[in-house]
Design a protein around this motif. Structure first.
Motif, PDB file in Angstrom:
ATOM      1  N   MET A  35      -6.694 -13.624  -1.642  1.00 20.26           N
ATOM      2  CA  MET A  35      -7.033 -12.660  -0.899  1.00 20.26           C
ATOM      3  C   MET A  35      -7.394 -11.416  -1.500  1.00 20.26           C
ATOM      4  O   MET A  35      -6.970 -11.128  -2.627  1.00 20.26           O
ATOM      5  N   LYS A  36      -8.727 -10.979  -1.395  1.00 19.41           N
ATOM      6  CA  LYS A  36      -9.477  -9.907  -1.959  1.00 19.41           C
ATOM      7  C   LYS A  36      -9.029  -8.862  -1.395  1.00 19.41           C
ATOM      8  O   LYS A  36      -9.171  -8.645   0.070  1.00 19.41           O
ATOM      9  N   LEU A  37      -8.569  -7.688  -2.037  1.00 19.84           N
ATOM     10  CA  LEU A  37      -8.139  -6.208  -1.629  1.00 19.84           C
ATOM     11  C   LEU A  37      -9.209  -5.247  -1.990  1.00 19.84           C
ATOM     12  O   LEU A  37      -9.626  -5.400  -3.081  1.00 19.84           O
ATOM     13  N   ILE A  38      -9.721  -4.264  -0.964  1.00 19.03           N
ATOM     14  CA  ILE A  38     -10.541  -3.406  -1.256  1.00 19.03           C
ATOM     15  C   ILE A  38      -9.754  -2.247  -1.294  1.00 19.03           C
ATOM     16  O   ILE A  38      -8.997  -1.695  -0.593  1.00 19.03           O
ATOM     17  N   ASN A  39     -10.068  -1.312  -2.523  1.00 14.67           N
ATOM     18  CA  ASN A  39      -9.485   0.018  -2.606  1.00 14.67           C
ATOM     19  C   ASN A  39     -10.128   0.837  -1.737  1.00 14.67           C
ATOM     20  O   ASN A  39     -11.450   1.136  -1.745  1.00 14.67           O
ATOM     21  N   ILE A  40      -9.413   1.623  -0.912  1.00  9.83           N
ATOM     22  CA  ILE A  40     -10.009   2.621   0.231  1.00  9.83           C
ATOM     23  C   ILE A  40      -9.789   3.919  -0.275  1.00  9.83           C
ATOM     24  O   ILE A  40      -9.687   4.835   0.651  1.00  9.83           O
ATOM     25  N   GLY A  41      -9.026   4.054  -1.422  1.00 21.45           N
ATOM     26  CA  GLY A  41      -8.669   5.520  -2.024  1.00 21.45           C
ATOM     27  C   GLY A  41      -7.222   5.808  -1.844  1.00 21.45           C
ATOM     28  O   GLY A  41      -6.466   5.407  -1.171  1.00 21.45           O
ATOM     29  N   TYR A  42      -6.924   6.470  -2.956  1.00 23.66           N
ATOM     30  CA  TYR A  42      -5.568   6.938  -3.183  1.00 23.66           C
ATOM     31  C   TYR A  42      -4.326   5.862  -3.178  1.00 23.66           C
ATOM     32  O   TYR A  42      -3.271   5.935  -2.677  1.00 23.66           O
ATOM     33  N   GLY A  43      -4.743   4.831  -3.777  1.00 24.93           N
ATOM     34  CA  GLY A  43      -3.788   3.593  -3.934  1.00 24.93           C
ATOM     35  C   GLY A  43      -3.667   3.027  -2.651  1.00 24.93           C
ATOM     36  O   GLY A  43      -2.738   2.112  -2.614  1.00 24.93           O
ATOM     37  N   ASN A  44      -4.632   2.912  -1.705  1.00 24.22           N
ATOM     38  CA  ASN A  44      -4.440   2.066  -0.523  1.00 24.22           C
ATOM     39  C   ASN A  44      -5.522   1.121  -0.434  1.00 24.22           C
ATOM     40  O   ASN A  44      -6.593   1.415  -0.999  1.00 24.22           O
ATOM     41  N   TYR A  45      -5.004  -0.303  -0.256  1.00 23.41           N
ATOM     42  CA  TYR A  45      -5.994  -1.372  -0.019  1.00 23.41           C
ATOM     43  C   TYR A  45      -6.038  -1.853   1.482  1.00 23.41           C
ATOM     44  O   TYR A  45      -4.924  -1.972   2.196  1.00 23.41           O
ATOM     45  N   VAL A  46      -7.174  -2.621   1.683  1.00 22.94           N
ATOM     46  CA  VAL A  46      -7.271  -3.631   2.887  1.00 22.94           C
ATOM     47  C   VAL A  46      -7.675  -4.668   2.336  1.00 22.94           C
ATOM     48  O   VAL A  46      -8.329  -4.835   1.530  1.00 22.94           O
ATOM     49  N   SER A  47      -7.443  -5.660   3.104  1.00 28.63           N
ATOM     50  CA  SER A  47      -7.898  -7.074   2.912  1.00 28.63           C
ATOM     51  C   SER A  47      -9.529  -7.308   3.186  1.00 28.63           C
ATOM     52  O   SER A  47      -9.810  -6.974   4.408  1.00 28.63           O
ATOM     53  N   ALA A  48     -10.225  -7.557   2.264  1.00 28.61           N
ATOM     54  CA  ALA A  48     -11.717  -7.729   2.562  1.00 28.61           C
ATOM     55  C   ALA A  48     -11.862  -8.695   3.704  1.00 28.61           C
ATOM     56  O   ALA A  48     -13.034  -8.460   4.494  1.00 28.61           O
ATOM     57  N   GLU A  49     -11.089  -9.657   3.760  1.00 28.80           N
ATOM     58  CA  GLU A  49     -11.566 -10.908   4.734  1.00 28.80           C
ATOM     59  C   GLU A  49     -11.128 -10.455   6.210  1.00 28.80           C
ATOM     60  O   GLU A  49     -11.567 -11.135   7.229  1.00 28.80           O
ATOM     61  N   ARG A  50     -10.265  -9.511   6.344  1.00 29.77           N
ATOM     62  CA  ARG A  50      -9.922  -8.962   7.683  1.00 29.77           C
ATOM     63  C   ARG A  50     -11.020  -7.795   7.916  1.00 29.77           C
ATOM     64  O   ARG A  50     -10.751  -7.260   9.222  1.00 29.77           O
TER      65      ARG A  50
END
Length: 84
Positions: free
Chosen positions: A1-16
């Motif tokens: 699963m690839k995670l995208i850093n969206i700032g301040y230590g928060n990540y979302v799944s790139a696939e979703r």
């Protein structure tokens, strides 16, 4: 699963991730808040991007849409590099 850093230590799944939109699309934010599907990852900073997920969640980010897009593209390039 690839995670995208969206700032301040928060990540979302790139696939979703379906879309990255401007917060000027206010109905998205308000509607998501009303139905309990809003995730605020801004740490109190100004919302610059709203990430729409395939789960129906809207995630608020303090990063501008261009920065999020750049991180998604960087993640895609890493994935392509892994395949070669």
């Amino acid at each position: 699963m690839k995670l995208i850093n969206i700032g301040y230590g928060n990540y979302v799944s790139a696939e979703r991730l379906l879309a990255v939109v401007s917060p000027d699309s206010a109905p998205i934010v308000q509607d998501s808040r009303e139905i309990g599907m809003l995730i605020d990852a801004t740490y109190g900073r100004k919302t610059q991007a709203v990430l729409i997920m395939d789960t129906g969640h809207a995630v608020l980010s303090a990063l501008p849409p261009d920065a999020v897009q750049g991180r998604v593209q960087a993640s895609d390039q890493e994935t392509e590099g892994d395949a070669t």
